[in-house]
Design an enzyme around this catalytic site. Structure first.
Site, PDB file in Angstrom:
ATOM      1  N   LYS A  47       0.831  -1.195   0.000  1.00 40.85           N
ATOM      2  CA  LYS A  47       0.000   0.000   0.000  1.00 40.85           C
ATOM      3  C   LYS A  47       0.871   1.252   0.000  1.00 40.85           C
ATOM      4  O   LYS A  47       0.409   2.364  -0.244  1.00 40.85           O
ATOM      5  CB  LYS A  47      -0.863   0.021   1.280  1.00 40.85           C
ATOM      6  N   GLY A  48       2.144   1.062   0.318  1.00 34.46           N
ATOM      7  CA  GLY A  48       3.018   2.208   0.613  1.00 34.46           C
ATOM      8  C   GLY A  48       3.177   3.202  -0.513  1.00 34.46           C
ATOM      9  O   GLY A  48       3.396   4.390  -0.264  1.00 34.46           O
ATOM     10  N   GLU A 103       7.345   2.371  -6.357  1.00 37.46           N
ATOM     11  CA  GLU A 103       7.526   1.796  -5.020  1.00 37.46           C
ATOM     12  C   GLU A 103       7.891   2.912  -4.042  1.00 37.46           C
ATOM     13  O   GLU A 103       8.501   3.914  -4.432  1.00 37.46           O
ATOM     14  CB  GLU A 103       8.638   0.723  -5.124  1.00 37.46           C
ATOM     15  N   ASP A 104       7.536   2.733  -2.788  1.00 40.05           N
ATOM     16  CA  ASP A 104       7.858   3.769  -1.807  1.00 40.05           C
ATOM     17  C   ASP A 104       9.353   3.777  -1.457  1.00 40.05           C
ATOM     18  O   ASP A 104      10.016   4.796  -1.573  1.00 40.05           O
ATOM     19  CB  ASP A 104       6.983   3.633  -0.538  1.00 40.05           C
ATOM     20  N   ASP A 107      14.905  -0.811  -0.185  1.00 40.70           N
ATOM     21  CA  ASP A 107      15.657  -1.052   1.043  1.00 40.70           C
ATOM     22  C   ASP A 107      16.715  -2.124   0.747  1.00 40.70           C
ATOM     23  O   ASP A 107      17.740  -1.832   0.149  1.00 40.70           O
ATOM     24  CB  ASP A 107      14.660  -1.456   2.139  1.00 40.70           C
ATOM     25  N   PHE A 156      14.292   4.180  10.002  1.00 36.69           N
ATOM     26  CA  PHE A 156      12.945   3.733   9.660  1.00 36.69           C
ATOM     27  C   PHE A 156      12.039   4.946   9.519  1.00 36.69           C
ATOM     28  O   PHE A 156      11.926   5.748  10.440  1.00 36.69           O
ATOM     29  CB  PHE A 156      12.391   2.746  10.683  1.00 36.69           C
ATOM     30  N   ASP A 163       4.261   3.075   6.354  1.00 39.52           N
ATOM     31  CA  ASP A 163       3.667   2.734   7.644  1.00 39.52           C
ATOM     32  C   ASP A 163       4.659   2.088   8.596  1.00 39.52           C
ATOM     33  O   ASP A 163       5.736   1.626   8.213  1.00 39.52           O
ATOM     34  CB  ASP A 163       2.521   1.735   7.428  1.00 39.52           C
ATOM     35  N   ARG A 169       0.465   6.186   7.814  1.00 40.86           N
ATOM     36  CA  ARG A 169       0.483   6.366   6.357  1.00 40.86           C
ATOM     37  C   ARG A 169      -0.055   7.732   5.941  1.00 40.86           C
ATOM     38  O   ARG A 169       0.306   8.261   4.896  1.00 40.86           O
ATOM     39  CB  ARG A 169      -0.381   5.292   5.674  1.00 40.86           C
TER      40      ARG A 169
END
Ligand code: IMP
Length: 184
Positions: A47-48, A103-104, A107, A156, A163, A169
């Site tokens: 959902k990011g 994509e958010d 990583d 983070f 989230d 969010r």
């Protein structure tokens, strides 16, 4: 005044909504230039990436459609386990399309590595990756994004779609979640 962060005063703003808006506009301009005269399909990773995709797509001046995919990496809290599974596949065919995965955060790169292989099997005309944030120092799988908003250190972050245990969010700014608020 960043009213969105007032609910949790321990959150530290990393990028304000204005900084994000400016950078997203620049990324959209790059995409508009690179695909001039062509159609594209944005595939958002739920959902990011939903808020990022909405803002990015509205600034891109091209014929564009949307699709969404949902993947999960096993593991809870702030750590990825390395195993990626698909929860929801795309609805439309990617064959011979100009696909941009949205994509958010990039990583470890394991999720994007999985997605790239999946999409290449669809035989798109082209496949590009747009990420808002890149934690380049955390990479395990050597994937690179074609469009990167900001390179960030190993912290983070939450907000602007991202989230922690489904919370935060809706914060308009991107904030660092301090370790004392992480209880995986
Ligand atoms: P990767 O497979 O390790 O590259 O993980 C990518 C996914 O992990 C991202 O799409 C996010 O959903 C999640 N993630 C990684 N870092 C963060 C973070 O700092 N905040 C929120 N989600 C994160």
């Amino acid at each position: 005044m960043h009213s969105g962060t007032a609910v949790t005063p321990q959150l530290r703003v990393l990028f304000t909504r204005d900084q994000i808006a400016r950078r997203v506009t620049e990324m959209a301009d790059d995409i508009t230039r690179d695909f001039a005269g062509q159609s594209i399909i944005f595939v958002g990773v739920l959902k990011g990436a939903s808020i990022f995709l909405g803002d990015l797509a509205r600034q891109v001046k091209l014929d564009a459609t949307f699709d969404f995919i949902s993947v999960a990496s096993y593991g809870a809290g702030t750590k990825t386990s390395g195993e990626v599974r698909m929860n929801k596949d795309v609805d439309s065919s990617m064959a011979d399309k100009n696909v941009i995965i949205v994509e958010d955060i990039l990583d470890t790169g394991l999720t994007m590595g999985f997605l790239r292989k999946l999409f290449l099997a669809h035989q798109p005309r082209s496949l590009k990756v747009a990420v808002l944030l890149d934690k380049a120092c955390r990479r395990i799988e050597p994937v690179k994004a074609d469009y990167v908003g900001f390179v960030i250190p190993d912290e983070f972050v939450v907000g602007y779609g991202m989230d922690y245990a489904e919370r935060y969010r809706n914060l308009p700014d991107i904030c660092v979640l301090p370790p004392q608020l992480q209880s995986a």
